[in-house]
Scaffold this active site. Sequence first.
Site, PDB file in Angstrom:
ATOM      1  N   THR A 259       0.764  -1.238   0.041  1.00 24.47           N
ATOM      2  CA  THR A 259       0.192   0.114   0.483  1.00 24.47           C
ATOM      3  C   THR A 259       0.575   1.456  -0.133  1.00 24.47           C
ATOM      4  O   THR A 259       1.819   1.457   0.817  1.00 24.47           O
ATOM      5  CB  THR A 259      -0.689   0.001   1.426  1.00 24.47           C
ATOM      6  N   CYS A 349      28.919  -0.493  11.962  1.00 30.70           N
ATOM      7  CA  CYS A 349      27.774  -2.244  11.331  1.00 30.70           C
ATOM      8  C   CYS A 349      27.378  -1.997  12.455  1.00 30.70           C
ATOM      9  O   CYS A 349      26.812  -1.260  12.953  1.00 30.70           O
ATOM     10  CB  CYS A 349      29.235  -3.198  12.017  1.00 30.70           C
TER      11      CYS A 349
END
Lengths: 418, 388
Positions: A259, A349
């Site tokens: 959507t 990271c």
Amino acid sequence: MRCSDALGVGDDAYHRRVSAYLDHAATTPMRPEAVEAMTAAMVRVGNPSSMHGAGRAARRLVEESREAVAEALGARPSEVVFTSGGTEADNLAVKGLYWARHEAEPRRTRVLVGAGEHHAVLDPARWLAESQGASAELVALDPDGRVTPGALAAALGPQPSDVALVSVMWANNEVGALSPVAELTALAHDHGIPVHSDAVQAAATLPVDFAATGLDAMTVTGHKLGGPLGVGALLLSRTASAVPVLHGGGQERDVRSGTLDTPAIAGFAAAILAAAAERATTTKRLAALRERLVRGVLARVPDAVVNGPTDPGQRLPGTAHLSFPGCEGDALLMLLDAQGVECSTGSACSAGVPRASHVLLAMGVPEPLARGSLRFSLGHTSTDGDVDALLTAVAGVVERARRAGLTSMGAALAGTRS
Amino acid sequence: MTAAQPPRRAPSGDAGPRLRVLAAMSGGVDSAVAAARMVDAGHDVTGVHLALSPSPALLRDGARGCCSVEDSRDARRAADVLGIPFYVWDLAERFREDVVEDFLAEYAAGRTPNPCVRCNERIKFAAVLDRALALGFDVVATGHYARLDDGVLRRAVDPAKDQSYVLGVLTPEQLAHAVLPLGASLKSDVRVEAAARGLLVADKPDSHDVCFIPDGDTAGFLRRRLGAAPGPVRDLTGATVGAHEGAYAFTVGQRRGLGLATPAADGEPRYVLEVSPAARTVTVGPREALDVTGLDGEHLRWCGPTPQLPAPVLVQVRAHGEAVAATASWLVAAPAQGASPEADGDRAGLRLELAQPLRGVAPGQSAVLYDGDRVLGSVTVRTAHRPG
């Protein structure tokens, strides 16, 4: 979380503090036009796929936004595929274009990506190699961080007819280097290879013309140019074919399902229009601010090294990337943060552990120097005051980080350990 | 040490000058409350989580460890709630070299190391402390249960949680820059306090095992890392009574998992008495043969001023073991030329004559010396003396 508190307050104390925000390449404040468009859309019901009046009204807003995004980026409205942001668009481009090209011509299994690409491009390419039978190859960077046509030609090698995809970013997110996307595209097209470019950073401050480059696909995102987080687009040329990553209702050209987020799309479009309207003046202003920042830092820390192209025509106007010999980037960042100066070490990271940037390493920067690097990025709300704050703090911070850098090699408290 | 100036101390936490405090936050309840108390005391606190594993697991495995990404997030959330800056420091390489490799080398040599002691000695109160001082912090605060007042290290008030043992390796210089805000508290009170402060980690289980062996299978970890080294299991007469896949996987005092084919003549259970990986031999025998009446220790560390020896002390050889009375005296094998043994911590050792035998003490264990509840220092056990 204390549940009695209203959710969404977050760290209120932070926002009352005065700080110099020099991390616009991470995300930049929302433009008032975007906030207005988004909040207006948020209070209205309507799924743009619904057939009734509410649906039609939402659909109209989505399509007007699509036209605005297309207009601002030199594309046609039908070429705009809305996504949840840059990472999704990059994944759709890398995987989708690869799958489609490989399916049409199974001998094409090679994926060539710039060595300095964002992980949203690098990791899908590696995944294709690890689990889809592709081979992922890195295109070398020049010492300024660009992919040159010569480097791409070398990477294509004697068998360019085996290549399924080339992906090279328009502007590098760490050092700001611009690659000659149109030239690279022409080169790849000579061999029937589709080309994608991540233009997330470029679209924020530079004029970006999708059609003029001949690209098959290009990634943009809302929050880097003053729109909301969580929305972006893949521009997909009408001739390009891509296999979907997300399957479902087929809302976006049957290549992306889900959507549509009408308020976010409206905010994205409002931001891109506002950015385009003030681009010429903002670009000039940011270039001058960046010049002040770089000269000021070098005056205070003479042995700092500026990374990326020196020619202003070959880099983003608002990005300054510097290495500080003998320092650890995370120590510099922490010390600046404590003084209200906010910047980035480049890459982190998932655990938040800083590593030497793969971009700098690919540019040939030695690992110890790469670890002591910071990116300062300016944006539409940046002021002289932000630069002043950095210049006030930088000499002391670098000196202290240098001492800590020596310490981590084992100087302090010496004699207490065997 | 680099910082020649004594740190500006806050005598008991809430009075005194405002310190720049680096709070080491594991993601557990103790370090979160320790940080909170430093904030309450008016100090300028920054939270730091130590990333110690080069490839952290995404989620915690059961109750164990402090090294998953989830633990790092828990620490970050606690810092959010306290409203303090938070960073992750990557010490994985230092931890691998100084703790994990040391752990493996010790086992490979037939000794039984305590990696938490090593981590405190070389990581938390060394690499982290050094970096903190260089970056402008005054002290490092941790959630250890031990009391530290005016530089004097003592047992925690909560006997069940006392962690003074794993800190017995710290020097006065290291202790001068340490703050242990939980030493006077009961663990149960700390949990209640965490809940009252809105810290989500309030009911997080305690960690017990070696953090870099999350499944708790130390023997399996050693086997994977050290490889198979099969050899005989012998009794005290020298007769072969079984076989093993690697002597390093055994610990002095161990009874279970010996897998002996030949039963003992007297039918009594047998225990590991000696482990010698070099000879690939494990020696077993009766329980009485485990009795140790004296210890020679090396790697001497005094937590405070060097005491006059010989002196009566209490000795503890395990993190949660009991302390026994002993007489400590200098063990001077070959003092360096011109140096007095007392002044030369690394070369001087100690002999500990035990007032009553201890059972199953392995070389490599830390023997921590107490005077009442005050920690005097520690040695690493080199030799255990059997009666007679």
